[in-house]
Design an enzyme around this catalytic site. Structure first.
Site, PDB file in Angstrom:
ATOM      1  N   GLU A 162       5.095 -13.080 -21.123  1.00  0.00           N
ATOM      2  CA  GLU A 162       5.834 -14.063 -21.931  1.00  0.00           C
ATOM      3  C   GLU A 162       4.859 -14.960 -22.674  1.00  0.00           C
ATOM      4  OE1 GLU A 162       8.094 -15.240 -23.556  1.00  0.00           O
ATOM      5  OE2 GLU A 162       9.898 -15.808 -22.493  1.00  0.00           O
ATOM      6  N   ASP A 163       5.321 -15.528 -23.770  1.00  0.00           N
ATOM      7  CA  ASP A 163       4.467 -16.462 -24.506  1.00  0.00           C
ATOM      8  C   ASP A 163       4.465 -17.835 -23.834  1.00  0.00           C
ATOM      9  OD1 ASP A 163       7.143 -16.847 -25.153  1.00  0.00           O
ATOM     10  OD2 ASP A 163       6.823 -17.074 -27.302  1.00  0.00           O
ATOM     11  N   ASP A 198       9.110 -22.485 -20.582  1.00  0.00           N
ATOM     12  CA  ASP A 198       9.507 -23.860 -20.902  1.00  0.00           C
ATOM     13  C   ASP A 198      10.637 -24.291 -19.967  1.00  0.00           C
ATOM     14  OD1 ASP A 198       9.839 -26.297 -22.200  1.00  0.00           O
ATOM     15  OD2 ASP A 198      10.913 -25.458 -23.900  1.00  0.00           O
ATOM     16  N   PHE A 238       5.722 -29.471 -28.877  1.00  0.00           N
ATOM     17  CA  PHE A 238       6.152 -28.228 -29.511  1.00  0.00           C
ATOM     18  C   PHE A 238       4.950 -27.542 -30.135  1.00  0.00           C
ATOM     19  CE2 PHE A 238       8.177 -25.274 -32.354  1.00  0.00           C
ATOM     20  CZ  PHE A 238       9.175 -24.777 -31.529  1.00  0.00           C
ATOM     21  N   ARG A 269       3.842 -17.793 -36.558  1.00  0.00           N
ATOM     22  CA  ARG A 269       3.502 -16.846 -35.484  1.00  0.00           C
ATOM     23  C   ARG A 269       2.126 -16.219 -35.699  1.00  0.00           C
ATOM     24  NH1 ARG A 269       8.119 -15.752 -32.339  1.00  0.00           N
ATOM     25  NH2 ARG A 269      10.106 -15.624 -33.433  1.00  0.00           N
TER      26      ARG A 269
END
Ligand code: IMP
Ligand code: MG
Length: 180
Positions: free
Chosen positions: A97-98, A101, A152, A165
């Site tokens: 996963e990136d 959160d 963020f 991205r």
């Protein structure tokens, strides 16, 4: 794009070094297990490509694409847009996963893959934002690239409105960009 970034959190070099370390950890645990690396689209693609190349043993690549359900209730329900194609019965799965959160996507993905009969399911995330966690989620990541504060971030696969991205680093987006 670069001028929309307030601060670079991790440079290309720092990411490369950390991914090599994660690769060594995965090699210790999975070199003889022929793991299935399941990437969660789309944010993971950049990390995924580097991560699998830091794993120097047989493995299989697969992907899932999920999104939060756009219903009237904001229950955080997930919709599977693309499921894995491999048969996971008895397989050792590592979810890539990136970012971890609220944890809702990973929690969903974890249980979804366990439900397919995997022998084990572990989580490897590039970034972990523990302050963002939904308190009802107790799931923990097994391999973490970096812990980050509640900001963020974009780049290295992570987006804001589908942009940024392709930045080669991870950076904090200037608040004025969201406020536009
Ligand atoms: P979750 O909140 O842990 O379920 O994460 C859901 C998804 O939100 C992640 O896979 C990312 O795609 C996205 N996300 C969470 N935090 C950030 C961020 O700081 N920047 C960009 N995307 C994020
Ligand atoms: Mg993601």
């Amino acid at each position: 794009m670069d001028r929309d970034i307030e601060k670079i959190l991790f440079t290309e070099d720092q990411l490369k070094t950390r991914i090599a370390e994660l690769g060594e950890m995965l090699m210790k645990d999975y070199a003889d297990k022929d793991p299935v690396f399941v990437g969660v689209l789309k944010g993971v693609v950049v990390f995924y490509a580097d991560m699998v190349r830091a794993f120097h043993a047989p493995c299989q690549m697969d992907f899932m694409w999920i999104s939060s359900y756009e219903g009237t209730e904001s229950t955080g329900k997930m919709l599977v847009r693309k499921d894995v194609s491999a048969d996971l019965t008895g397989r050792h799965v590592v979810i890539l996963e990136d970012i971890f959160d609220t944890g809702r996507s990973l929690d969903f993905t974890y249980h979804h893959l366990l439900g397919k009969g995997a022998a084990s399911v572990k989580i490897c995330t590039l970034l972990d934002k523990p302050d963002g966690r939904d308190p009802s989620i107790t799931l923990k990541a097994d391999y973490v690239g970096f812990e980050i504060p509640k900001a963020f971030v974009v780049g290295f696969g992570l987006d804001y409105n589908e942009h940024y991205r392709n930045l080669p680093y991870v950076g904090v987006l200037k608040p004025e960009i969201y406020q536009k």
